[in-house]
Design an enzyme around this catalytic site. Sequence first.
Site, mmCIF file in Angstrom:
data_model
loop_
_atom_site.group_PDB
_atom_site.id
_atom_site.type_symbol
_atom_site.label_atom_id
_atom_site.label_comp_id
_atom_site.label_asym_id
_atom_site.label_seq_id
_atom_site.Cartn_x
_atom_site.Cartn_y
_atom_site.Cartn_z
ATOM 1 C CG HIS A 59 -1.915 -1.130 1.207
ATOM 2 N ND1 HIS A 59 -2.582 -1.520 0.075
ATOM 3 C CD2 HIS A 59 -2.310 -1.983 2.183
ATOM 4 C CE1 HIS A 59 -3.349 -2.558 0.350
ATOM 5 N NE2 HIS A 59 -3.197 -2.870 1.633
ATOM 6 C CB ILE A 70 0.822 6.251 2.785
ATOM 7 C CG1 ILE A 70 2.293 6.557 3.062
ATOM 8 C CG2 ILE A 70 0.356 5.065 3.621
ATOM 9 C CD1 ILE A 70 2.518 7.255 4.376
ATOM 10 C CB CYS A 71 -2.939 3.403 -0.559
ATOM 11 S SG CYS A 71 -4.616 2.810 -0.695
ATOM 12 C CG LEU A 72 -3.489 4.023 6.571
ATOM 13 C CD1 LEU A 72 -3.663 2.518 6.681
ATOM 14 C CD2 LEU A 72 -2.380 4.485 7.515
#
Lengths: 542, 155
Positions: B86, B93-95
């Site tokens: 991610h 950041i893919c959060l």
Amino acid sequence: MPPPNTPEEDTAAVIIPGVRPAVIVDEYTFEELSPLRSASIRRVSPWTSAPASVLASPPPASGESSGPASGPTSRSTSRSTSSGQHNSVPSHTVSQQDIAFPIDHQSLEYPDGVDETLQCPICRTPFYQPVTTKTCGHTFCSSCLDRALDLQRVCPIDRQPLSQTRDLYQTRVILDQLDRLKVKCPNKGCEHVCTRDRLSSHYTRYCDYTLVRCPEASCNRPVARMDARPDIGCLHKEAECQYCHMTVVFADLDAHYDRDCVGHTAECAYCSAVVVHHRMDKHISTDCPEVEVPCRSAGIGCEYRNKRYLVNRHEKHSCLVGTVAQLQRAHQEDRMLINDLRNRVIELEVRSRRTEQHHSSSSSDNRRLMGDILDDFDLGNSPRVTALPSSYLSSASGGSPEDYYLAQFERIESQLEDLRKLVREMDGHHTMRQLNDTMVLNEQITELTGKVNILNMHTTWLMNIQRRARAAGGSPSGAMSNGNNGSHGGATGNGATGVTGTRTIAGTGANTAIAQALASINLSNIPSRRNSDGRGENPPRL
Amino acid sequence: MPPQFAAKRLGKELQKIHNSLPPGIELVSAEDFEEWVLDIKVLDNNPLYKDQTYRLKFKFGGSYPIEPPEVVFVKLPDRPIPIHPHIYSNGIICLDLLGQQGWSPVQNVESVCMSLQSMLTGNTKNERPPGDEEFVRANRLRPKDIDFYYHDNNV
């Protein structure tokens, strides 16, 4: 708090002559000064309208900032609630509406620190006007939660759906805890520390450092309350610094001297310290260690005089007069206490004497004892003690005055202890005696009540007889005819009673009725008559 | 939203960070209330991240903490971008925690750092997100303007 005045009276009382009238408040743009938006103000209203919290502390700052937004209603409320205490406000104080900035509750300083559980998880400061979610029980400042809910209608902690209006409540416990937090006044220069519920009243009414509107109506700049005086006028005129000849706003002159002024310091002539020019006088009169000053106790006889730092040392360690003065003060306090106790004992004695007149048996010992001690204590205005120190000092018969005073203290202390014991004892005796007295009285009262009750019964019984006799109409019973005669006699006077006067003794009215009722008791007591009347009752026995 | 509110809150956080920080998190710089830089380490023995330090850059808007900060990894000679399904190789950041939907105003810099630590700790895949190269080449958007699709509930 006294009941609030009516708004008209209040306006008159609050506005000081010379200060612009309160109406102008409308023109003053609080909105731009206030960090709070009107949206949060709307939700704050439950606090301002709750009577308890309004009485305890004046409406929160947001209430004031709502001025232009919410119209005259809320303003008149806040004005009337605050009116009660204005009598004691210093004369130059201006009304609450003149406060330039509301308290910023998120920047307050808490000297003792605050537990994390009392801090809003959003702004990380102690809650201000906390609300708790009904669904999950999480607490936030109402304004913080408002902001969060604007974005997402869920609880910021666990994301449960929330409605801004329905799912929130206030918890009394949290409010109370917050009210008790010790907080420092947000004004620069003010060191006042108080509980949080009192901060608002300190800030809006009493703190001299609070920024208020300039007393000059045309001036829009805030000024500290202590400087906002109609007799001085606007402080925002320009002035020239006398040292560097820069043009400065008059109100900032002090700060200018301390910080910005170039070439404003000078060397102290005594201690060669570098001091801000305009503070030189203060430095010399209170701080400079090299200036020669007298001892603090000069007024009461110490003749020591030297440079300040030496004098300070002298005062601390070797000034005999100062020490004696201190002891004397303590001694005087003790004497006042003793006199107070003495008065109480005398009062008690008087009271006990009064009771003794009834109970002369047991208290003679006590009185004797108390008499002894009171004689011993007769130092109310006696010159003995006050005269002693000087005579002692002059006679110089060995030992120091401290020793003398210590001995004196010990004596007084033991006497105090004796007195306390005596007072306690007297209290006991007194209560006992009162109890004894009242017991007897109580018994007597009970007895009397019983007798009264019996009499009551008799009266009722007698009236019953009479009523029944009257109801029997023209029956030839003696009670009946007598009753008729009685009432007749009451109405027509002596002439009528004269007709049947053979049996009635009293001549008129009610007396006649009673006499006849009594007669009827006699009649009904005769067995044969009772049988012939067919009556079954007996009179109650006395 | 007055920017004062963000500044006050960040001031409180900074005060706390200066006092203490959880292990593996270090403040590098916080010159103002707009951009902070922190270093994080993964503390357990996950071979993917062992003995590495990663640099994070936080950018705060005037609406913080109501709106999330912008958080990215920064690449320096001694600070690589951690490998994770991610995390794109440009540091984005893919959060969901950092998106508008997943963010909550009770989060703070410290909690974000700890979330990232645990996100790395729990990872076993030595890979970049699908389409990483293309995304890195084509993306000119700022992280907060990217429309992420959060599909993986395991991190």
